[in-house]
Structures are given as structure tokens and as C-alpha cells.
Motif scaffolding. Structure first.
Motif, short mmCIF file in Angstrom:
data_model
loop_
_atom_site.label_atom_id
_atom_site.label_comp_id
_atom_site.label_asym_id
_atom_site.label_seq_id
_atom_site.Cartn_x
_atom_site.Cartn_y
_atom_site.Cartn_z
N HIS A 19 -11.36 4.14 -0.87
CA HIS A 19 -11.98 5.46 -0.71
C HIS A 19 -13.35 5.45 -1.37
CE1 HIS A 19 -8.26 7.22 0.80
NE2 HIS A 19 -7.64 6.61 -0.20
N ASN A 66 -9.96 15.96 -0.33
CA ASN A 66 -9.09 14.91 0.23
C ASN A 66 -7.82 14.82 -0.62
OD1 ASN A 66 -7.91 12.68 1.36
ND2 ASN A 66 -9.73 11.40 1.26
N HIS A 80 -0.39 11.75 -3.41
CA HIS A 80 -0.83 13.11 -3.09
C HIS A 80 -1.46 13.71 -4.34
CE1 HIS A 80 1.05 13.26 0.91
NE2 HIS A 80 1.82 12.33 0.37
N THR A 81 -2.78 13.87 -4.31
CA THR A 81 -3.52 14.34 -5.48
C THR A 81 -3.79 15.84 -5.44
OG1 THR A 81 -5.59 13.74 -4.41
CG2 THR A 81 -4.61 12.11 -5.90
N GLU A 139 0.84 -1.18 0.00
CA GLU A 139 0.00 0.00 0.00
C GLU A 139 0.88 1.24 0.00
OE1 GLU A 139 -3.81 0.05 2.21
OE2 GLU A 139 -2.87 1.69 3.32
N PHE A 140 0.48 2.24 -0.75
CA PHE A 140 1.25 3.49 -0.78
C PHE A 140 0.31 4.67 -0.92
CE2 PHE A 140 1.21 1.47 -4.89
CZ PHE A 140 0.87 2.46 -5.78
N GLU A 141 0.84 5.87 -0.62
CA GLU A 141 0.06 7.09 -0.68
C GLU A 141 0.34 7.85 -1.97
OE1 GLU A 141 0.87 9.58 2.72
OE2 GLU A 141 -0.52 8.45 3.98
N ASP A 155 -9.28 10.79 -9.24
CA ASP A 155 -9.73 11.40 -8.00
C ASP A 155 -10.32 12.76 -8.30
OD1 ASP A 155 -10.15 12.20 -5.40
OD2 ASP A 155 -8.03 12.43 -4.91
N ARG A 163 -3.75 0.32 -2.91
CA ARG A 163 -3.26 -1.00 -2.51
C ARG A 163 -3.11 -1.85 -3.76
NH1 ARG A 163 -7.22 -2.53 1.17
NH2 ARG A 163 -6.24 -1.00 2.54
N VAL A 223 -4.90 13.39 -0.12
CA VAL A 223 -4.04 12.21 0.02
C VAL A 223 -4.89 10.96 -0.16
CG1 VAL A 223 -2.46 10.95 1.52
CG2 VAL A 223 -2.51 13.45 1.61
N ARG A 224 -4.42 10.07 -1.03
CA ARG A 224 -5.13 8.82 -1.30
C ARG A 224 -4.21 7.64 -1.04
NH1 ARG A 224 -10.45 9.38 -1.67
NH2 ARG A 224 -10.97 11.34 -2.62
N ARG A 225 -4.82 6.52 -0.70
CA ARG A 225 -4.07 5.26 -0.55
C ARG A 225 -4.43 4.36 -1.72
NH1 ARG A 225 -6.65 4.79 4.44
NH2 ARG A 225 -7.08 2.65 3.94
#
Length: 136
Positions: free
Chosen positions: A43, A124, A9-10, A5-7, A119, A130, A126-128
Motif C-alpha cells: 500500500h 482505506n 481491517h483497520t 497474505e492476509f487482510e 495505517d 504479506r 482494509v489492508r493486506r
């Protein structure tokens, strides 16, 4: 099965973020010859898509979303930025998942295809994401 899993930034605007490089790098870590790469976005206001990027299709997709799901006050789900209710409808059109075949250790995408996070939620930043690999 392997999972990471990683983030992402949108920021504060609607985006199509190309995940292909991250997915390819992750696939190399897994050392899998054949199988499936599955992406999941946990999300309620984002989705995954396979599409061409860089030639305008990513901007066309965002424009089509704006046409289909206008950011106005028609939505019953109302909180956050005006028109945010449409962001909660987006995953019905662009699901929060995508699966891509893995052949000979590489994503079996077409010539112009990319795996992308879509997105439209400007509230929001920041998204994750996986990614899971199922070896075949």
C-alpha cells in the motif's frame, strides 16, 4: 521460502495494529528453525514498524506522525479526506516493510518489541499484509 497474505481491517481512524500474534502463528505453520521473517504492506499509505505497544507508545507514535505530518491542506497530493496527502508521505518515514530474525523457531524480538502495521489512511479500512519466511 514460504509466503502468506492476509487482510487487516483497520477501520476509519489511524491505527497501530499489532501483527506479532499473526506472525508467530504463521511462523509455526512454516516449521522453520532459523531464518528471517519479512513483512510487506503493498500500500502507498501504510507502513510497518517494530515498537512497544500497550504502554502508550503506539498512541505516541500516532501523535508524533500528526506532529511531523499534519493532516491539513498543505499537501499537493489531494483527494479523499482532507489532508490525505500526508498519508502518501508516511511510507518514507515508516517503510512498507520490516524484517525480523527467526531463532530456534521464534521471532527474535526484544522483550517489549512488537511487529506492527501503521495505517493513518482513514479512507482505506482494509489492508493486506504479506509475510514471507526465508529459512536459514
Amino acid at each position: 521460502m514460504y509466503t502468506k497474505e492476509f487482510e487487516i481491517h483497520t477501520g476509519n481512524r489511524a491505527v497501530v495494529h499489532d501483527l506479532t500474534k499473526q506472525a508467530t502463528a504463521y511462523l509455526a505453520e512454516c516449521d522453520v528453525d532459523n531464518g528471517l521473517l519479512h513483512g510487506w504492506v503493498p500500500h502507498a499509505t501504510a507502513g510497518l514498524a517494530v515498537l512497544e505497544t500497550g504502554a502508550g507508545s503506539d498512541h505516541d507514535l500516532l501523535a508524533a506522525i500528526d506532529d511531523l505530518l499534519p493532516r491539513d491542506n498543505r499537501w499537493r497530493h489531494q483527494h479523499g479526506t482532507g489532508g490525505h496527502g500526508r498519508d502518501h508521505v508516511l511510507p518514507a518515514f515508516l517503510p512498507p516493510y520490516a524484517t525480523v530474525p527467526v531463532l530456534d523457531g521464534a521471532l527474535a524480538l526484544g522483550t517489549w518489541q512488537s511487529l506492527c502495521l501503521v495505517d493513518t489512511n482513514v479512507d482505506n479500512p482494509v489492508r493486506r499484509v504479506r509475510l514471507s519466511v526465508l529459512a536459514g
